[in-house]
Design an enzyme around this catalytic site. Structure first.
Site, PDB file in Angstrom:
ATOM      1  N   HIS A 152       0.865  -1.181   0.000  1.00  0.00           N
ATOM      2  CA  HIS A 152       0.000   0.000   0.000  1.00  0.00           C
ATOM      3  C   HIS A 152       0.900   1.229   0.000  1.00  0.00           C
ATOM      4  O   HIS A 152       1.883   1.278   0.733  1.00  0.00           O
ATOM      5  CB  HIS A 152      -0.876  -0.023   1.262  1.00  0.00           C
ATOM      6  N   ARG A 182      -6.876  10.244   0.264  1.00  0.00           N
ATOM      7  CA  ARG A 182      -6.756  10.740  -1.118  1.00  0.00           C
ATOM      8  C   ARG A 182      -8.126  10.845  -1.772  1.00  0.00           C
ATOM      9  O   ARG A 182      -8.384  11.739  -2.568  1.00  0.00           O
ATOM     10  CB  ARG A 182      -5.821   9.826  -1.915  1.00  0.00           C
TER      11      ARG A 182
END
Ligand SMILES: Cc1cc2nc3c(=O)[nH]c(=O)nc-3n(C[C@H](O)[C@H](O)[C@H](O)COP(=O)(O)OP(=O)(O)OC[C@H]3O[C@@H](n4cnc5c(N)ncnc54)[C@H](O)[C@@H]3O)c2cc1C
Length: 588
Positions: free
Chosen positions: A216, A236
């Site tokens: 990740h 995000r």
């Protein structure tokens, strides 16, 4: 838990065995949400778009049937969770709210702030307990018991008291989660030691896609005690941007060709996308995880990293665009706010976070039939992270939680069917004696070899260091060959590991027993990664940076040979039906 609920609904008697406390499985840590094409926020969404996104994200080595079932069935599974009591965030008109996430074309993730896994576990646990499922918590399964070819039960021990126990079962579903603890930097919890992968492998099941380990892009890098802890992609999705030490949004520099048409090429458009403008394309920060992680590694290698060896992830900047931004951030990302405030003394409403890649998820696992989740061993089923297929070379965020409930339900249904159609088998006493001996060996080595035995922690530490540096985000043939040699040495050391004390409350013994799984999955990953002589999705080879079309049509299968050694073969991916092919073409 979803499998157990379904099996119980089918009228068979069900036991649920977990190494942790009930409700504390790693899923409890899931943050961003569960992917399902509910089309509550964007009416253009439907199962076909979700299917095409999943296949594109997985670079087309996914099991297309699993990707299809998953896309078709996840909306029903999310609504079912809601009916069972899950309180998702709502749209203004009271429907389940959905958020943007990497690789998903439309806002698709149903969520509960950034604590979705907690709500999901709570809901399933409540529902399961009321069905009368027998729960055996803090029991660790060490071996699957067989009668001939078939699985007939499991052998394990109670972690607190160290007592052995045999679980007899007509059918068994493995749902043991991930393998993150094979690596030094990981977002995974303590029990993600790849036990199910290893149990299945040693019982004769085939594993596939083990080379595909997802790193990740955003884990905490500071302070060291929490290095690797996840920073959800939801940051995000809510408008967070990635910058380097020069303040540059570096993700705009490298948008892959197959995502160009879907990705914003300027900051303004990217921002509008995160705020729900349906005419805007997603910002490059929301490209797939494999790609974002590699871009971060590039920034680090080229000396543009942050002070503690990461890059900057900034959500505080949205105060330039939005009134009440701090309140908005705290409401949408409460765990992130507290995580950084309490662990790093960083107020994310005011300043940027420092983040870097962390070992997060394994796309590979036990090879299963897409409709029934049956493994290649009769009576043995698998679902969730320890099964393979739906994700191919890279998983899209949010697709795991939906995978768990879609295929958990199917595994429960077909395991119950198998149990109804087959009589109970008897475990083999010789196998039982052998697994008991193996479990007690670390104590006996201690007694017999005096001071010459080695403790388990150093072996575990050395393995994690080695996997991180030699079979990590960027891989090379020579380094992985060194890792294989290292694994042989570590296996030898693991055979000499000894522990002191007795069987009650003995973490050293637990660690010694975990080593078998950790070493098995590490070897599966390394051998498969050596066999995949190309770069695809999460598997990036610096020495072979391009895709090989021949390998794009094959999965790598690992299995235990008759002589006990690990064997590999390439298995062609079955041809995709024309209607699914057409969906992919239409969505290009
Ligand atoms: C921090 C974090 C956030 C995430 N956020 C998301 C998200 O927002 N959306 C999403 O889709 N995915 C997310 N993921 C991925 C997702 O959470 C996992 O893939 C998923 O929860 C795995 O579920 P599972 O049921 O397969 O395994 P788990 O939830 O890990 O459960 C495995 C169970 O098996 C037990 N077990 C293991 N070994 C044994 C043994 N030998 N004997 C007995 N029991 C055993 C464990 O104790 C545990 O109870 C996230 C992952 C992380 C690390």
């Amino acid at each position: 838990m979803r499998a157990a609920i379904e099996a119980s609904a089918e009228g068979v008697s069900v036991g649920l065995v977990c190494k942790c406390l009930l409700g504390k499985a790693h899923t409890v840590m899931a943050e961003g949400g569960i992917a399902a094409a509910l089309a509550n926020v964007d009416e253009r969404d439907n199962w076909k778009v979700h299917f095409a996104d999943t296949m594109r994200g997985g670079q087309y080595v996914n099991n297309w049937r699993m990707a299809e079932l998953h896309a078709r069935e996840s909306p029903a599974r999310v609504r079912e969770l809601e009916a069972w009591g899950a309180v998702f965030d709502r749209t203004a008109d009271g429907r389940i709210l959905q958020r943007n996430f990497g690789g998903h074309k439309y806002a698709r993730l149903a969520h509960v702030g950034d604590r979705t896994g907690l709500e999901m576990i709570r809901t399933l646990q409540d529902h399961g307990v009321h069905r009368g499922i027998d729960v055996h918590m803090e029991f660790c399964v060490l071996a699957l018991l067989k009668a001939g070819e078939r699985v007939v039960g499991a052998f394990g021990y109670e972690r607190e008291r160290g007592q052995f126990k045999v679980f007899k079962a007509k059918a068994l579903v493995l749902a043991t989660g991930g393998i993150g603890k094979s690596y030094k930097i990981t977002s995974n919890s303590w029990d993600c030691t790849g036990d199910g992968h290893a149990l299945g492998y040693h019982a004769g099941a085939e594993l596939k896609d083990m080379e595909f380990v997802q790193f990740h892009p955003t884990g905490m890098v500071w302070p060291p005690s929490v290095c690797g802890m996840l920073v959800t992609e939801g940051v995000r999705g809510e408008g967070g941007i990635l910058t380097n030490k020069e303040g540059k949004r570096f993700m705009f520099d490298s948008i892959p060709d197959n995502y160009k048409s879907q990705t914003a090429d300027n900051e303004e458009e990217g921002w509008r996308y995160t705020q729900g403008d349906k005419n805007a394309r997603r910002p490059p920060e929301l490209l797939t995880r494999d790609h974002v992680a590699r871009c971060i590694v590039r920034e680090l290698k080229e000396g543009r990293g942050s002070p503690h060896g990461g890059v900057f992830l900034d959500i505080s900047w949205i105060k330039n665009r939005m009134r009440n931004a701090p309140e908005h951030i705290k409401r949408k990302l409460p765990s992130m706010y507290h995580q950084f405030k309490q662990l790093g003394d960083v107020d994310i409403t005011e300043e940027a976070m420092e983040v870097g890649p962390t070992t997060h998820y394994i796309m590979g696992g036990i090879k299963v039939d897409p409709d029934t989740q049956a493994s290649t061993v009769p009576g043995l089923f698998a679902c969730g992270e320890c099964a393979a297929g739906i994700n191919g070379a890279n998983r899209l965020g949010g697709n795991s939680l939906s995978d768990l409930v879609v295929f958990g339900k199917r595994a429960g249904e077909f395991a119950a069917k198998f149990a109804k159609e087959n009589k109970a088998g008897q475990p083999n006493p010789a196998q039982l004696a052998e697994v008991e001996d193996q479990a007690l060996a670390p104590f006996n080595r201690n007694l017999s070899s005096g001071a010459s035995f080695e403790g388990p922690y150093q072996v575990q530490f050395d393995l994690q260091e080695m996997m991180q540096s030699l079979v990590g985000i960027v891989r090379r043939q020579d380094e992985m060959e060194r890792a294989l040699e290292g694994l042989h040495r570590l296996l030898e050391r693991a055979r000499r590991v000894g522990v002191t004390g007795h069987r009650e409350f003995n973490p050293g013994w637990h660690t010694a027993l975990d080593l078998t799984s950790l070493l098995t999955v590490s070897e599966c990953i390394t051998r498969s990664a050596l066999e995949r002589k190309e770069s695809r999705g999460a598997h990036y080879r610096e020495d072979l940076p391009n895709k090989d079309p021949a390998l794009g049509a094959a999965n790598i299968i690992v299995f235990k040979g008759r002589d006990g050694t690990m064997q590999l073969r390439r298995e062609p991916i079955p041809p995709m039906p024309a209607e699914l092919k057409q969906i992919i073409e239409e969505m290009q």
